[in-house]
Motif scaffolding. Structure first.
Motif, PDB file in Angstrom:
ATOM      1  N   GLY A 244      -6.458  -2.250  -3.484  1.00  0.00           N
ATOM      2  CA  GLY A 244      -7.248  -1.200  -2.867  1.00  0.00           C
ATOM      3  C   GLY A 244      -8.699  -1.562  -2.641  1.00  0.00           C
ATOM      4  N   ASN A 245      -9.022  -2.861  -2.570  1.00  0.00           N
ATOM      5  CA  ASN A 245     -10.413  -3.282  -2.403  1.00  0.00           C
ATOM      6  C   ASN A 245     -10.785  -3.399  -0.926  1.00  0.00           C
TER       7      ASN A 245
ATOM      8  N   GLN B  29      -7.576  -5.634   5.848  1.00  0.00           N
ATOM      9  CA  GLN B  29      -6.224  -6.041   6.221  1.00  0.00           C
ATOM     10  C   GLN B  29      -5.429  -4.865   6.787  1.00  0.00           C
ATOM     11  N   VAL B  30      -5.576  -3.698   6.184  1.00  0.00           N
ATOM     12  CA  VAL B  30      -4.870  -2.516   6.688  1.00  0.00           C
ATOM     13  C   VAL B  30      -5.355  -2.157   8.081  1.00  0.00           C
ATOM     14  N   LEU B  31      -6.674  -2.217   8.300  1.00  0.00           N
ATOM     15  CA  LEU B  31      -7.210  -1.918   9.624  1.00  0.00           C
ATOM     16  C   LEU B  31      -6.682  -2.900  10.662  1.00  0.00           C
TER      17      LEU B  31
ATOM     18  N   HIS C 122      -9.319   3.601  -4.854  1.00  0.00           N
ATOM     19  CA  HIS C 122      -9.250   2.607  -3.773  1.00  0.00           C
ATOM     20  C   HIS C 122     -10.335   2.853  -2.730  1.00  0.00           C
ATOM     21  N   LYS C 123     -10.513   1.856  -1.840  1.00  0.00           N
ATOM     22  CA  LYS C 123     -11.539   1.921  -0.802  1.00  0.00           C
ATOM     23  C   LYS C 123     -10.933   1.946   0.594  1.00  0.00           C
ATOM     24  N   ILE C 124      -9.699   2.414   0.708  1.00  0.00           N
ATOM     25  CA  ILE C 124      -8.980   2.383   1.983  1.00  0.00           C
ATOM     26  C   ILE C 124      -8.842   3.797   2.515  1.00  0.00           C
ATOM     27  N   GLY C 125      -9.485   4.046   3.639  1.00  0.00           N
ATOM     28  CA  GLY C 125      -9.422   5.374   4.234  1.00  0.00           C
ATOM     29  C   GLY C 125      -8.014   5.747   4.648  1.00  0.00           C
TER      30      GLY C 125
END
Length: 592
Positions: A523-524, A530-532, A549-552
């Motif tokens: 979740g960093n 990577q998710v974006l 986590h830091k993932i919107g």
């Protein structure tokens, strides 16, 4: 010496530099002198092999790893700083040594504003690379620096200031382009690909178009064409001096990349031959350039970019004229296809052994994109400079066709990345070469038609395999990314790998077109990026991550929580310090 003997001379230089045996340097020099004095070509070939081996051993010995220590002093940037994640990487020189240096936080933001040639006063910790990787050896780097303080900065020597001004002017004139097209524009113009997004980079890799973003002989030829009206005003000696000056300055602008070095030395040899009134073949010019470069810097043989550049040039020189005569259709199309096929065949063994495969889509992609890349480069060094000087709104008008041309190439790369043609491996390459050879030597029309059908069949095999072969339920890819697939469902565990480009490449090679559940186990920020990128490349369903986590948009999950995704069930077994989980099929649970 004949052309064949000069080619053998280049091969001897390459083999000797790779061998790097501790041959006495004096012996190699004396043997070369004797061969030149007696005009014995075959002795010269042997002498160059021994000399390059001795020079290679000396170059390796010069890569002396240092003991961990603190460095305080002035450094000169050898490359442009590259932002990577939370840090910035740069190649710099200090005290006669080269270092790979890193800076983080505020220092990273300060360093990234610098350019090659700038001088900084730094305080840094130094540690050795043990053992020294070959790709670092090719850059003469054996130690790393971690920058802790930057005191001042100067813009460096006059040649670097002029080169940096030209780069900045060209870049500033194209600011009306969006970020992706602007990053591609600087790549086409002078090889600066630092700010390309991971998705764009992977698109070009999947399309086999990355060579368009690395300055090559074509770019050097275009520069000489642009400078020709001025150069022709002088006599032969003046033309020679100006030609060498133009290509040397262009090499400085493009940061002396290995492909540029090869192209500039070839241009210098051709210009010198013209001054002396001698006709030399392209084969001879390439062989002489390779020999000189390897003798000057034997560690170049460990540069992938240098090997690819030499192989592509050799393929084009040796095979493209023959292919032009064999192919049918308009000459312009035949020449474009001949150059593309010759270059791809020549570099394929290197691409397979180094990167694991050759994209099948590279052939049509190069035919569609390569003819457009050259005019972009010429436009950038002529009208592009004017756009940078005059600024908006004139610059926007000047670069209106630039945006269209780059959009076309970008569209071709995006198509090639999603079309799922697959990649050629070593067995496929053997089949392709066999098909080309049979088609080439066959006299009967039916035999040539059979070879063509066989060739097309081999090229289609990777695409068929992606669609027909059922993937395993669970696979761990090269980047440590884990993939679960069952029927039409796909789960991806991002894992510890921080490279977004590597993630996209591995998923593309595995034939993943959508992700129903993305698991960001840490979740960093790296996994956020990577998710974006995944969402930009393909359809992504839900995203789960650990608490904090830091993932919107991601869903935080806890220990013992179960997530059902179709026929697959994910059970979270731990979330400290990162998610640990088990994935099972619902049908198995039902049976239990």
């Amino acid at each position: 010496m004949t052309d064949r003997q000069v080619v053998l001379l280049a091969c001897a230089a390459l083999i000797g530099a790779w061998w790097s045996a501790a041959v006495p340097l004096v012996f190699g020099v004396l043997l070369v002198g004797l061969a030149l004095a007696m005009r014995w070509p075959w002795l010269l070939v042997v002498a160059v092999l021994l000399l390059s081996s001795a020079l290679g051993a000396k170059a390796w010995a010069g890569l002396d790893p240092l003991e961990p220590a603190v460095f305080t002093g002035e450094v000169t940037l050898v490359s442009d700083p590259v932002p990577l994640g939370n840090g910035t990487r740069v190649l710099l020189r200090a005290g006669g040594r080269r270092y790979e240096a890193w800076a983080y936080g505020a220092l990273s933001r300060q360093l990234v504003q610098s350019l090659a040639g700038h001088r900084l006063y730094v305080v840094a910790s130094v540690r050795p690379m043990e053992p020294v990787p070959r790709y670092q050896a090719a850059r003469h780097v054996a130690n790393r620096m971690s920058i802790q303080e930057i005191s001042y900065q100067s813009s460096g020597s006059l040649p670097f200031r002029l080169a940096n001004w030209l780069r900045h002017t060209i870049s500033r004139g194209a600011l009306s382009l969006d970020s992706d097209r602007h990053s591609l524009f600087t790549g086409f113009s002078y090889g600066d690909d630092r700010y390309q997004s991971p998705v764009v980079s992977d698109d070009f890799r999947a399309a086999g178009l990355t060579h368009l973003l690395a300055v090559s002989g074509q770019n050097v030829a275009f520069v000489l064409i642009l400078a020709r009206p001025f150069i022709e005003r002088f006599d032969y000696r003046g033309r020679w001096v100006l030609t060498l000056g133009v290509i040397a300055f262009f090499a400085l602008v493009t940061r002396f990349e290995p492909s540029v070095l090869r192209a500039t030395v070839m241009a210098a040899i051709a210009a010198t031959a013209t001054l002396l009134g001698r006709e030399v073949s392209s084969r001879r010019v390439l062989a002489l350039a390779v020999t000189l470069l390897v003798l000057v810097d034997p560690l170049l043989v460990h540069s992938v970019a240098f090997r690819l550049s030499v192989a592509a040039s050799a393929g084009i020189i040796l095979w493209s004229p023959l292919l032009v005569e064999r192919l049918r259709g308009p000459r312009l199309l035949r020449e474009a296809m001949a150059v593309t096929v010759a270059a791809q065949l020549a570099v394929s063994p290197l691409l397979i052994t180094t990167f694991g495969g050759v994209p099948v889509a590279s052939l049509p992609a190069n035919l569609l994109a390569a003819p457009v890349a050259g005019p972009i480069m010429m436009w950038s060094l002529s009208a592009g400079v004017l756009a940078g000087v005059l600024g908006e709104p004139v610059a926007q008008v000047i670069h209106w066709p630039t945006g269209i041309a780059i959009g076309w190439i970008s569209g071709v790369a995006d198509w090639a990345a999603t079309v799922r043609f697959g990649e050629l491996s070593s067995p496929h390459l053997v089949g392709v070469v066999a098909g080309v050879v049979v088609w080439w030597v066959a006299r009967q029309r039916w035999l040539r038609a059979t070879a063509a059908v066989g060739l097309v069949t081999v090229l289609l095999l990777p695409a068929v395999a992606l669609r027909v072969v059922d993937p395993p339920l669970h696979a761990v890819l090269d980047s440590a990314v884990e993939v679960w697939r069952h029927h039409d469902l796909t789960l991806v565990l991002l894992g510890p790998n921080r490279s977004t480009e590597r993630l996209l490449q591995d998923l593309r090679r595995a034939g993943v077109q959508k992700v129903d559940l993305a698991i960001a186990d840490r979740g960093n920020r790296a996994q956020r990026d990577q998710v974006l990128a995944l969402k930009e490349r393909m359809r992504v369903g839900a995203v789960i991550a650990p608490p904090g986590h830091k993932i919107g948009g991601a869903i935080a999950v806890l220990v013992n929580q179960r997530i059902q995704v179709g026929s697959l069930q994910v059970e979270i077994t731990s979330h400290d310090p990162h998610l640990e989980l088990q994935v099972v099929m619902a049908s198995i649970l039902g049976a239990l």
